[in-house]
Write an enzyme that holds these catalytic residues in place. Structure first.
Site, PDB file in Angstrom:
ATOM      1  N   THR A 185       0.927  -1.019   0.094  1.00 55.90           N
ATOM      2  CA  THR A 185       0.056   0.073   0.223  1.00 55.90           C
ATOM      3  C   THR A 185       0.887   1.078   0.004  1.00 55.90           C
ATOM      4  O   THR A 185       2.125   1.100   0.293  1.00 55.90           O
ATOM      5  CB  THR A 185      -0.768   0.033   1.240  1.00 55.90           C
ATOM      6  OG1 THR A 185       0.091   0.205   2.499  1.00 55.90           O
ATOM      7  CG2 THR A 185      -1.809  -1.111   1.471  1.00 55.90           C
ATOM      8  N   GLU A 331      -6.132  -3.937  -0.247  1.00 51.01           N
ATOM      9  CA  GLU A 331      -6.188  -5.010   0.554  1.00 51.01           C
ATOM     10  C   GLU A 331      -7.487  -5.799   0.268  1.00 51.01           C
ATOM     11  O   GLU A 331      -7.745  -6.949   0.685  1.00 51.01           O
ATOM     12  CB  GLU A 331      -6.507  -4.513   2.110  1.00 51.01           C
ATOM     13  CG  GLU A 331      -5.293  -4.050   2.891  1.00 51.01           C
ATOM     14  CD  GLU A 331      -5.152  -2.437   2.618  1.00 51.01           C
ATOM     15  OE1 GLU A 331      -5.704  -1.839   1.548  1.00 51.01           O
ATOM     16  OE2 GLU A 331      -4.432  -1.678   3.233  1.00 51.01           O
ATOM     17  N   LYS A 437     -14.015  16.960  11.132  1.00 50.84           N
ATOM     18  CA  LYS A 437     -14.503  17.222  12.543  1.00 50.84           C
ATOM     19  C   LYS A 437     -14.830  18.540  13.024  1.00 50.84           C
ATOM     20  O   LYS A 437     -14.033  19.020  13.636  1.00 50.84           O
ATOM     21  CB  LYS A 437     -13.800  16.232  13.701  1.00 50.84           C
ATOM     22  CG  LYS A 437     -13.721  14.867  13.142  1.00 50.84           C
ATOM     23  CD  LYS A 437     -12.999  13.857  14.195  1.00 50.84           C
ATOM     24  CE  LYS A 437     -13.093  12.360  13.478  1.00 50.84           C
ATOM     25  NZ  LYS A 437     -11.492  12.386  12.722  1.00 50.84           N
ATOM     26  N   TRP A 442     -19.501  15.305  12.075  1.00 52.49           N
ATOM     27  CA  TRP A 442     -18.783  15.130  10.930  1.00 52.49           C
ATOM     28  C   TRP A 442     -19.154  15.714   9.672  1.00 52.49           C
ATOM     29  O   TRP A 442     -20.140  15.632   9.265  1.00 52.49           O
ATOM     30  CB  TRP A 442     -18.625  13.611  10.810  1.00 52.49           C
ATOM     31  CG  TRP A 442     -17.916  12.627  11.605  1.00 52.49           C
ATOM     32  CD1 TRP A 442     -17.436  13.220  12.740  1.00 52.49           C
ATOM     33  CD2 TRP A 442     -17.413  11.511  11.786  1.00 52.49           C
ATOM     34  NE1 TRP A 442     -16.523  12.167  13.569  1.00 52.49           N
ATOM     35  CE2 TRP A 442     -16.656  11.167  12.975  1.00 52.49           C
ATOM     36  CE3 TRP A 442     -17.642  10.366  10.925  1.00 52.49           C
ATOM     37  CZ2 TRP A 442     -16.136   9.750  12.983  1.00 52.49           C
ATOM     38  CZ3 TRP A 442     -17.309   9.036  10.899  1.00 52.49           C
ATOM     39  CH2 TRP A 442     -16.472   8.848  12.309  1.00 52.49           C
TER      40      TRP A 442
HETATM   41  P1  ADP Z   1      -3.524   2.645  -1.132  1.00 52.73           P
HETATM   42  O1  ADP Z   1      -3.444   1.270  -0.624  1.00 52.73           O
HETATM   43  O2  ADP Z   1      -2.304   2.565  -1.937  1.00 52.73           O
HETATM   44  O3  ADP Z   1      -3.774   3.633  -0.101  1.00 52.73           O
HETATM   45  P2  ADP Z   1      -5.506   1.873  -2.886  1.00 52.73           P
HETATM   46  O4  ADP Z   1      -5.620   2.081  -4.132  1.00 52.73           O
HETATM   47  O5  ADP Z   1      -5.866   0.685  -2.085  1.00 52.73           O
HETATM   48  O6  ADP Z   1      -4.604   2.989  -2.126  1.00 52.73           O
HETATM   49  O7  ADP Z   1      -6.979   3.029  -2.101  1.00 52.73           O
HETATM   50  C1  ADP Z   1      -8.037   2.783  -1.621  1.00 52.73           C
HETATM   51  C2  ADP Z   1      -8.744   3.746  -0.957  1.00 52.73           C
HETATM   52  O8  ADP Z   1      -9.194   4.579  -2.138  1.00 52.73           O
HETATM   53  C3  ADP Z   1     -10.193   3.460  -0.550  1.00 52.73           C
HETATM   54  O9  ADP Z   1     -10.126   2.971   0.745  1.00 52.73           O
HETATM   55  C4  ADP Z   1     -10.869   4.645  -0.751  1.00 52.73           C
HETATM   56  O10 ADP Z   1     -10.712   5.546   0.147  1.00 52.73           O
HETATM   57  C5  ADP Z   1     -10.389   5.154  -1.943  1.00 52.73           C
HETATM   58  N1  ADP Z   1     -11.308   4.997  -3.005  1.00 52.73           N
HETATM   59  C6  ADP Z   1     -11.172   3.807  -3.979  1.00 52.73           C
HETATM   60  N2  ADP Z   1     -12.295   3.870  -4.754  1.00 52.73           N
HETATM   61  C7  ADP Z   1     -13.127   4.929  -4.544  1.00 52.73           C
HETATM   62  C8  ADP Z   1     -14.124   5.488  -4.983  1.00 52.73           C
HETATM   63  N3  ADP Z   1     -14.916   5.165  -6.130  1.00 52.73           N
HETATM   64  N4  ADP Z   1     -14.684   6.521  -4.465  1.00 52.73           N
HETATM   65  C9  ADP Z   1     -14.093   7.161  -3.424  1.00 52.73           C
HETATM   66  N5  ADP Z   1     -12.699   6.645  -2.899  1.00 52.73           N
HETATM   67  C10 ADP Z   1     -12.313   5.602  -3.420  1.00 52.73           C
END
Ligand code: ADP
Length: 543
Positions: A185, A331, A437, A442
């Site tokens: 990640t 994940e 916040k 929120w």
């Molecule tokens: P990293 O693991 O590198 O942080 P990821 O590619 O796994 O990045 O990103 C996951 C995160 O991206 C999600 O938990 C969410 O917050 C955001 N995300 C993914 N798709 C969407 C979406 N369609 N709309 C809003 N947020 C998204």
């Protein structure tokens, strides 16, 4: 009593076998640094994967060893995916957009034995060479004519190594639980963490991606992943396309180039493409100027960040292309939810609301939202809480971690805040760490950003929480304007009136030249929060 069915392992080797059997002539098209349009069939691709598997044996790679790749989307990377995973090695894809210190950390942590890299990344590895304690050598993904000079130890040319290798390989019988791939990640907080994908998870995830209410890729289609093969296996497309025999179009290092994407889509009759919102902004901008059209393109899948309505609208109205919103994370391999085509009978206003949601979980992913005491919240579309998931393609623990990553009752906390409605539609309202916040309540930064993005002349927008004496945090809006557009911050803020509760409306707006992005193309709110931490609020705020 047990069932009495055949024990058959769910592996990526089965994907390869199926493509060889049913679709040997379907094509893989690639843009590479040494060839603007490389073209071959799955039959040729897997023959070369077999040659590469021989090379990996020669190099002394043993079951479970990690083989690092620093490469764009192209046919050689595709060969690596299968040669490593199907011979029992782990394909460790590394994101070249990370900082060199993070890349160093990741390679050391994964204990990569060999690195396969695009010529572009030779200087990067040279700068790290002295610090890489486990890497035995570097193979450059090119031919002899394009090999960059380097003093790296055990430095080889990919095409030289493949020459004269037999084009068949005794692929081992793998257990489905064995590791196939590793991806870290991006580590927006703390060090990057490795997600170790198993063959079983990848095979099941491939089914999930192919489902009719998901990507629904057919054999007679051509798919263009504009999501990098170095991040979460390009959303599994390099497995899904050969599994059904669809043509795979790989854009190489030109992923952010609207012109190349348009050319590939038109030349190769691409029907479906997938990527994060920023790549579509680049493509749409190019199309607006060039007046080109994309007759073959039928749908695009947008995920990684919330998809602004402006992208959906322009694709549909100007190009007849339907946009599917999807959500997931490293994940989760990554597919969590997918917004399938909304029935034409649904009224446009209602359809728009639904399409802006992140979609519904397919079979294989269960979701729940919980409150501060881990108390499950109702799926009524208004209650919002921490989003948790479980299923066979979701990470249980991070690579080399002794601890489970799950809650005591077996769910994975996504770090997202969301609502789920009574039909199962998910709406991501924020990242837990980005939610604002204010006075104990929120505020969703995503909802405010989505609205700002609908304003004419706004190219990109971000909303962050900035410390406030009385309210703890208040929303600050940061906007990038389209070239040549002049808009006053007050004018932008006035458009929020009446659209949101008064206390949600940002108290200030700053126009900036560009927003910082992370290595995976998302707006880096961490950097923005740091940059604007001392922001002085314009006046007393009463909400
Ligand atoms: P990293 O693991 O590198 O942080 P990821 O590619 O796994 O990045 O990103 C996951 C995160 O991206 C999600 O938990 C969410 O917050 C955001 N995300 C993914 N798709 C969407 C979406 N369609 N709309 C809003 N947020 C998204």
């Amino acid at each position: 009593m047990n069932g009495m069915m055949m024990e058959s392992q769910l592996t990526l080797t089965a994907v390869m076998r199926r493509a060889l059997c049913n679709s040997p002539d379907s094509e893989v098209i690639s843009v590479t640094l040494d060839n603007p349009l490389h073209r071959y069939s799955y039959k040729q691709a897997f023959a070369r994967a077999a040659q590469l598997a021989q090379v990996l044996c020669m190099l002394g790679a043993n079951r479970g060893d990690r083989i690092g790749t620093l490469a764009w989307n192209d046919h050689r990377h595709f060969e690596l995916y299968y040669a490593t995973s199907c011979s029992g090695l782990v394909c460790h894809t590394i994101n070249p957009r990370l900082f060199p210190e993070q890349i160093h950390y990741i390679i050391e942590h994964a204990e990569d034995r060999w690195l396969f890299i695009d010529p572009l990344f030779v200087p990067l590895i040279e700068s790290l060479e002295d610090k890489l304690s486990t890497v035995e050598g570097v193979i450059v993904l090119t031919d002899r004519a394009h090999m960059p000079d380097s003093k790296l130890a055990n430095y080889y040319c990919y095409e030289d190594l493949l020459v004269n290798q037999p084009s068949s390989f005794q692929w081992p019988d793998l257990r489905e639980e064995s590791a196939a791939a590793l991806c870290y990640t991006s580590g927006t907080t703390g060090n990057p963490k490795g997600v170790l994908y198993s063959h079983r998870a990848m095979a099941l995830h491939t089914y999930g991606v192919l489902m009719p209410d998901a990507f629904a890729i057919r054999r007679d289609e051509a798919i263009l992943p504009v999501v990098p093969m170095f991040h979460v296996n390009a959303w599994s497309i390099p497995y899904a396309a050969p599994a059904v025999g669809a043509k795979l179009v790989l854009p190489g290092p030109s992923m952010g180039c609207g012109e190349t994407l348009s050319k590939l889509i038109r030349q190769e009759s691409v029907t479906i493409a997938a990527g994060v919102p920023t790549v579509w902004l680049a493509l749409l901008k190019y199309l607006r100027n060039s007046k080109e059209t994309l007759p073959s393109l039928n749908r695009v899948v947008v995920g990684g960040s919330a998809c602004p309505w402006s992208i959906m609208e322009e694709f549909e109205q100007q190009h007849g292309v339907y946009t599917h919103h999807a959500w997931g994370m490293s994940e989760m391999s990554p597919l969590g939810t997918y917004n399938a085509r909304i029935a034409p009978s649904i009224a446009p206003k209602e359809a728009k609301k639904l399409r802006l949601k992140q979609g519904r979980a397919g079979f294989g992913v269960e979701m729940r939202i919980v409150g501060p005491q881990e108390n499950p919240l109702p799926h009524n579309g208004t209650a919002f809480g921490a989003l948790q998931v479980r299923g066979p393609w979701i990470c249980e623990r991070y690579f080399k971690s002794e601890e489970s990553a799950l809650t005591t009752d077996g769910w994975f906390d996504t770090g997202d805040v969301a609502t789920i409605d009574s039909l199962g539609y998910l709406t991501i309202t924020d990242r837990t760490k980005d939610v604002i916040k204010s006075g104990g309540e929120w505020i969703s930064s995503i909802e405010l950003e989505n609205f700002a993005m609908t304003l004419e002349g706004v190219a990109e927008a971000a909303v962050i929480g900035v410390t406030h004496e009385k309210w703890a945090e208040r929303p600050l809006l940061l906007v990038v304007l389209e070239t040549g557009v002049k808009l006053k911050p007050d004018k932008i803020l006035s458009t929020f009136q009446g659209q949101f509760a008064k206390w949600w409306i940002p108290d200030d707006c700053i126009i900036i030249d560009e927003l910082p992005h992370t290595a995976t193309g998302k707006i880096s709110k961490k950097d923005l929060r740091q940059k604007f931490s001392e922001h002085l609020w314009p006046q007393e705020i009463t909400v």
